[in-house]
Design a protein around this motif. Structure first.
Motif, PDB file in Angstrom:
ATOM      1  N   SER A  74       1.052  -1.228   0.061  1.00 56.19           N
ATOM      2  CA  SER A  74       0.294   0.057  -0.617  1.00 56.19           C
ATOM      3  C   SER A  74       0.802   1.337   0.219  1.00 56.19           C
ATOM      4  O   SER A  74       0.719   2.299  -0.511  1.00 56.19           O
ATOM      5  CB  SER A  74      -0.491   0.167   1.045  1.00 56.19           C
ATOM      6  OG  SER A  74      -1.722  -1.056   0.827  1.00 56.19           O
ATOM      7  N   THR A  75       1.830   1.449   0.528  1.00 54.25           N
ATOM      8  CA  THR A  75       3.436   2.394   1.004  1.00 54.25           C
ATOM      9  C   THR A  75       3.091   2.475  -0.874  1.00 54.25           C
ATOM     10  O   THR A  75       3.495   3.619  -0.836  1.00 54.25           O
ATOM     11  CB  THR A  75       3.743   2.645   2.103  1.00 54.25           C
ATOM     12  OG1 THR A  75       3.090   1.888   3.271  1.00 54.25           O
ATOM     13  CG2 THR A  75       4.947   3.405   1.875  1.00 54.25           C
ATOM     14  N   LYS A  76       4.331   1.448  -1.629  1.00 53.38           N
ATOM     15  CA  LYS A  76       5.050   1.483  -2.576  1.00 53.38           C
ATOM     16  C   LYS A  76       3.934   2.019  -3.687  1.00 53.38           C
ATOM     17  O   LYS A  76       4.270   2.448  -4.548  1.00 53.38           O
ATOM     18  CB  LYS A  76       5.174   0.335  -2.886  1.00 53.38           C
ATOM     19  CG  LYS A  76       6.701   0.393  -1.619  1.00 53.38           C
ATOM     20  CD  LYS A  76       7.174   1.158  -2.662  1.00 53.38           C
ATOM     21  CE  LYS A  76       9.373   0.979  -1.419  1.00 53.38           C
ATOM     22  NZ  LYS A  76      10.134   1.838  -1.641  1.00 53.38           N
ATOM     23  N   ALA A  77       2.063   1.706  -3.562  1.00 53.43           N
ATOM     24  CA  ALA A  77       1.198   2.180  -4.651  1.00 53.43           C
ATOM     25  C   ALA A  77       1.205   3.908  -4.357  1.00 53.43           C
ATOM     26  O   ALA A  77       0.756   4.362  -5.497  1.00 53.43           O
ATOM     27  CB  ALA A  77      -0.006   1.764  -4.404  1.00 53.43           C
ATOM     28  N   ALA A  78       0.781   4.201  -3.304  1.00 53.21           N
ATOM     29  CA  ALA A  78       0.907   6.205  -2.908  1.00 53.21           C
ATOM     30  C   ALA A  78       2.129   7.050  -2.724  1.00 53.21           C
ATOM     31  O   ALA A  78       1.879   7.791  -3.138  1.00 53.21           O
ATOM     32  CB  ALA A  78       0.146   5.710  -1.484  1.00 53.21           C
ATOM     33  N   ARG A  79       3.504   5.679  -2.618  1.00 50.13           N
ATOM     34  CA  ARG A  79       4.409   6.687  -2.600  1.00 50.13           C
ATOM     35  C   ARG A  79       5.855   5.877  -2.722  1.00 50.13           C
ATOM     36  O   ARG A  79       6.430   5.288  -2.108  1.00 50.13           O
ATOM     37  CB  ARG A  79       4.924   7.192  -0.526  1.00 50.13           C
ATOM     38  CG  ARG A  79       3.713   7.991  -0.294  1.00 50.13           C
ATOM     39  CD  ARG A  79       4.564   9.765  -0.448  1.00 50.13           C
ATOM     40  NE  ARG A  79       5.712   9.838   0.130  1.00 50.13           N
ATOM     41  CZ  ARG A  79       6.362   9.726   1.884  1.00 50.13           C
ATOM     42  NH1 ARG A  79       5.213  10.368   2.274  1.00 50.13           N
ATOM     43  NH2 ARG A  79       7.423  10.249   1.985  1.00 50.13           N
ATOM     44  N   PRO A  80       5.739   5.280  -4.213  1.00 52.09           N
ATOM     45  CA  PRO A  80       6.406   4.517  -4.535  1.00 52.09           C
ATOM     46  C   PRO A  80       8.289   5.323  -4.470  1.00 52.09           C
ATOM     47  O   PRO A  80       9.458   4.170  -4.122  1.00 52.09           O
ATOM     48  CB  PRO A  80       6.478   4.940  -6.572  1.00 52.09           C
ATOM     49  CG  PRO A  80       5.487   5.872  -6.707  1.00 52.09           C
ATOM     50  CD  PRO A  80       5.060   6.705  -4.958  1.00 52.09           C
ATOM     51  N   ASP A  81       8.461   6.831  -4.412  1.00 49.21           N
ATOM     52  CA  ASP A  81       9.760   6.961  -3.247  1.00 49.21           C
ATOM     53  C   ASP A  81      10.354   6.748  -2.214  1.00 49.21           C
ATOM     54  O   ASP A  81      11.303   7.013  -1.540  1.00 49.21           O
ATOM     55  CB  ASP A  81       9.670   8.163  -3.611  1.00 49.21           C
ATOM     56  CG  ASP A  81       8.699   9.424  -3.427  1.00 49.21           C
ATOM     57  OD1 ASP A  81       7.645   8.370  -2.968  1.00 49.21           O
ATOM     58  OD2 ASP A  81       9.469  10.145  -2.690  1.00 49.21           O
ATOM     59  N   LEU A  82       9.214   6.209  -1.272  1.00 55.56           N
ATOM     60  CA  LEU A  82       9.543   6.060   0.215  1.00 55.56           C
ATOM     61  C   LEU A  82      10.649   4.902   0.310  1.00 55.56           C
ATOM     62  O   LEU A  82       9.855   3.888   0.122  1.00 55.56           O
ATOM     63  CB  LEU A  82       8.183   6.268   1.204  1.00 55.56           C
ATOM     64  CG  LEU A  82       8.532   6.349   2.275  1.00 55.56           C
ATOM     65  CD1 LEU A  82       8.880   7.406   3.169  1.00 55.56           C
ATOM     66  CD2 LEU A  82       7.195   6.344   3.227  1.00 55.56           C
ATOM     67  N   PRO A  83      11.411   5.060   1.064  1.00 49.01           N
ATOM     68  CA  PRO A  83      12.418   3.980   1.436  1.00 49.01           C
ATOM     69  C   PRO A  83      11.685   3.011   2.427  1.00 49.01           C
ATOM     70  O   PRO A  83      11.285   3.925   3.343  1.00 49.01           O
ATOM     71  CB  PRO A  83      13.845   3.864   2.006  1.00 49.01           C
ATOM     72  CG  PRO A  83      13.497   5.561   1.656  1.00 49.01           C
ATOM     73  CD  PRO A  83      12.349   6.365   1.170  1.00 49.01           C
ATOM     74  N   VAL A  84      11.094   1.856   2.286  1.00 42.67           N
ATOM     75  CA  VAL A  84      10.584   0.658   3.722  1.00 42.67           C
ATOM     76  C   VAL A  84      11.430   0.050   4.012  1.00 42.67           C
ATOM     77  O   VAL A  84      12.132  -0.818   2.619  1.00 42.67           O
ATOM     78  CB  VAL A  84       9.046   0.123   3.460  1.00 42.67           C
ATOM     79  CG1 VAL A  84       8.797  -0.183   4.005  1.00 42.67           C
ATOM     80  CG2 VAL A  84       8.121   1.710   2.621  1.00 42.67           C
ATOM     81  N   ILE A  85      11.819  -0.063   4.853  1.00 36.13           N
ATOM     82  CA  ILE A  85      12.626  -1.633   5.351  1.00 36.13           C
ATOM     83  C   ILE A  85      11.446  -2.163   6.420  1.00 36.13           C
ATOM     84  O   ILE A  85      11.330  -1.525   7.132  1.00 36.13           O
ATOM     85  CB  ILE A  85      14.099  -0.829   6.362  1.00 36.13           C
ATOM     86  CG1 ILE A  85      14.725   0.286   5.390  1.00 36.13           C
ATOM     87  CG2 ILE A  85      14.622  -2.375   6.924  1.00 36.13           C
ATOM     88  CD1 ILE A  85      15.885   0.596   5.717  1.00 36.13           C
ATOM     89  N   ILE A  86      11.869  -3.540   6.015  1.00 34.56           N
ATOM     90  CA  ILE A  86      11.041  -5.028   6.483  1.00 34.56           C
ATOM     91  C   ILE A  86      12.020  -5.264   7.911  1.00 34.56           C
ATOM     92  O   ILE A  86      12.929  -5.437   7.515  1.00 34.56           O
ATOM     93  CB  ILE A  86      10.240  -5.582   6.100  1.00 34.56           C
ATOM     94  CG1 ILE A  86       9.667  -5.358   4.231  1.00 34.56           C
ATOM     95  CG2 ILE A  86       9.845  -6.953   6.620  1.00 34.56           C
ATOM     96  CD1 ILE A  86       8.393  -4.367   5.242  1.00 34.56           C
TER      97      ILE A  86
END
Length: 132
Positions: A74-86
């Motif tokens: 959901s985050t990548k769909a809304a903000r593809p530029d936002l880095p996400v670390i799991i």
């Protein structure tokens, strides 16, 4: 407003741990920490006007309701530029493969290596300062 890092974890003690580990950076005003105890709350924070100041999202993979992988999608769909670390207690190859295939920028095993995370955050802040 200062850049923010959003930490998403259903374990309530994670906020105190992150604040303690990043106390110097927080006191110096290098960034702020925001916390959400669920994926749905994280999406609310991201969609609010202040959500634009979030430069990094750190999310636990196993949470009730929305999992970290669902939040990632959901985050990548809304903000593809936002880095996400799991963040995961299960650093197995399948979890890593699924996380990276879903768009994660990295996988952070528990217990968290805060020294490595601090260095990663510092690099991201430097890049942000170089390219406003």
């Amino acid at each position: 407003m200062s850049p923010q890092i959003l930490v998403v974890d259903d374990e309530t003690d994670m906020e105190a741990l992150f604040r303690q580990q990043f106390r110097r950076e927080l006191r110096a005003g290098r960034f702020e920490l925001a916390f959400a105890s669920s994926g749905s709350r994280a999406l609310e924070i991201l969609s609010a006007p202040a959500g634009n100041d979030i430069i990094l999202l750190l999310s636990d993979i196993n949470m009730p309701g929305m999992s970290g992988l669902e939040l990632l999608s959901s985050t990548k769909a809304a903000r593809p530029d936002l880095p996400v670390i799991i963040i995961t207690a299960y650093g197995d190859a399948e979890t890593q493969r699924r996380s990276l295939a879903s768009g994660a920028d990295g996988l952070l095993p528990k217990p968290i290596d805060f020294c490595a995370l601090r260095a990663d955050v510092a690099r991201r802040l430097e890049r942000r300062e170089e390219c406003p």
